[in-house]
Design an enzyme around this catalytic site. Structure first.
Site, mmCIF file in Angstrom:
data_model
loop_
_atom_site.group_PDB
_atom_site.id
_atom_site.type_symbol
_atom_site.label_atom_id
_atom_site.label_comp_id
_atom_site.label_asym_id
_atom_site.label_seq_id
_atom_site.Cartn_x
_atom_site.Cartn_y
_atom_site.Cartn_z
ATOM 1 C CG HIS A 16 0.781 -22.005 -12.974
ATOM 2 N ND1 HIS A 16 1.809 -22.223 -13.866
ATOM 3 C CD2 HIS A 16 -0.354 -22.269 -13.664
ATOM 4 C CE1 HIS A 16 1.321 -22.589 -15.031
ATOM 5 N NE2 HIS A 16 0.007 -22.631 -14.933
ATOM 6 C CD GLU A 199 1.993 -26.257 -20.340
ATOM 7 O OE1 GLU A 199 1.498 -25.246 -20.880
ATOM 8 O OE2 GLU A 199 1.308 -27.080 -19.691
ATOM 9 C CG ASP A 277 -1.176 -26.018 -14.928
ATOM 10 O OD1 ASP A 277 -1.684 -24.912 -15.101
ATOM 11 O OD2 ASP A 277 -0.625 -26.670 -15.847
ATOM 12 C CG ASP A 278 -5.319 -26.841 -15.397
ATOM 13 O OD1 ASP A 278 -6.137 -25.912 -15.409
ATOM 14 O OD2 ASP A 278 -4.253 -26.819 -16.048
HETATM 15 N N1 ADE Z 1 -4.842 -23.538 -19.397
HETATM 16 C C1 ADE Z 1 -5.087 -24.315 -18.322
HETATM 17 N N2 ADE Z 1 -4.018 -25.053 -18.044
HETATM 18 C C2 ADE Z 1 -3.057 -24.746 -18.950
HETATM 19 C C3 ADE Z 1 -1.731 -25.171 -19.175
HETATM 20 N N3 ADE Z 1 -1.134 -26.093 -18.416
HETATM 21 N N4 ADE Z 1 -1.064 -24.641 -20.219
HETATM 22 C C4 ADE Z 1 -1.649 -23.745 -20.991
HETATM 23 N N5 ADE Z 1 -2.890 -23.293 -20.816
HETATM 24 C C5 ADE Z 1 -3.604 -23.794 -19.793
HETATM 25 ZN ZN ZN Z 2 -1.212 -23.213 -16.478
#
Ligand code: ADE
Ligand code: ZN
Length: 332
Positions: A16, A199, A277-278
């Site tokens: 992810h 989430e 994630d990011d």
């Molecule tokens: N796009 C990038 N990161 C995300 C996240 N945590 N939740 C939803 N969309 C995303």
């Molecule tokens: Zn995500």
């Protein structure tokens, strides 16, 4: 061996990861200069300082604005190369990487720009150090389903490069149900399916992702504890959750890492995995996410090894490859 050494040296899979969320502030700054894009910041340090979020939407606003510096093929190559180089450093041997085409096509940057950039970096990492990589194309759920159909059609020349299709962006008010028809077509085309659910959204969105979209994995899913029947379903079917601890903390899904439920879910027998994630927005790549689970929740070696094995079990790798990596982890 100390647990921090095990975390950094054992093989890991990341399932992810949004490639646009791995854009380093220094690269954002450099590309903004290259393309004469005006950023609302006066330095790299100011970009870093701006990464304080109240919720998912406040993050997404910055994330889409930041992606505007990605304009030509080499920008996408550099973005992917930077993430894959980090994987090498952290012993992430396999990554299933999400990209958001609509973030780029809406700005006039097409598949023929970003796909070759991604492929060049992926091929180079495979030949230089044997990195294995799969791509997940994600639809933006705040946009209409009709736009997702257009994106699916535009991606046609690149289907052989894409393993799975996902769903991301603003969750609340955009339930999986909104995309039922397009995912029926995705299924017919033979792609694997993933979706962000639970989430910020309720357990019912996780049910919808399962029942209406036919997902092979749920991204996040940490709200599953709201519904005991759902918990039983996830355990019985070993449907994986790709959990992102530092993301949950930064987006205030939890107020303290000590309150994260990932180890409870693991102990209940769920197929949970750890992901970043990011990473550039949330303050850590994959190893830092594992480090946090040890520091805040006391994750022990057995739990670490189970989470590492889960990252391969829940992947879309062929069975023998999964077994190979799981044996390496067990032997450590
Ligand atoms: N796009 C990038 N990161 C995300 C996240 N945590 N939740 C939803 N969309 C995303
Ligand atoms: Zn995500």
């Amino acid at each position: 061996m100390a647990i921090s050494s095990l975390i950094s040296t054992l093989p890991k899979a990341e399932l992810h990861l949004h490639i646009e969320g791995s854009l380093e502030p220094a690269l954002m700054w450099q590309l903004a200069k290259k393309h004469q894009v005006t950023l609302p910041y006066n330095s790299v340090a100011e970009i870093e300082a701006a990464y304080q979020f109240d919720d998912l939407q406040s993050f997404l606003d910055l994330y889409y604005a930041g992606a505007d510096v990605l304009r030509d093929e080499d920008d996408f190559y550099q973005l992917m190369w930077s993430y894959l180089s980090k994987c090498r450093e952290q012993n992430v041997v396999h990554a299933e990487i999400m990209f958001d085409p609509q973030t780029h096509t809406l700005r006039g940057v097409g598949f023929d720009t970003f796909m070759p950039g991604f492929s060049k970096a992926i091929d180079q990492a495979r030949s230089e150090w044997g990195m294995s990589t799969l791509l997940i194309m994600s639809f933006l759920r705040h946009l209409p389903e009709a736009d997702a159909f257009v994106t699916l059609k535009e991606a046609e020349p690149y289907y052989s490069n894409i393993t799975a299709i996902g769903l991301d962006s603003s969750e609340l008010g955009h339930p999986p149900q909104k995309f039922e028809r397009v995912f029926a077509q995705v299924k017919e085309l033979g792609f694997k399916i993933v979706a962000h659910a639970g989430e910020e959204g309720p357990a019912d969105y996780i049910w919808q992702a399962i029942k209406l979209l036919n997902v092979d994995r749920v991204d996040h899913g940490v709200k599953c504890q709201q519904d005991s029947e759902l918990m039983q379903y996830l355990i019985k079917h070993q449907l994986p959750l790709t959990v992102c601890p530092l993301s949950n903390l930064k987006l205030k899904v939890i107020d303290d890492m000590k309150h994260h439920n990932i180890l409870q879910l693991l102990e209940e027998g769920m197929l949970v995995t750890v992901n970043s994630d990011d990473p550039t927005y949330f303050g850590g790549y994959l190893n830092e996410n594992y480090d946090q689970l040890h520091a805040a929740l006391g994750m022990n070696t057995d739990q670490l090894k189970q989470l590492l094995a889960n990252s391969f079990t829940a992947s879309f790798l062929p069975e023998p490859k999964k077994q190979y990596w799981i044996e390496q982890i067990n032997a450590a």
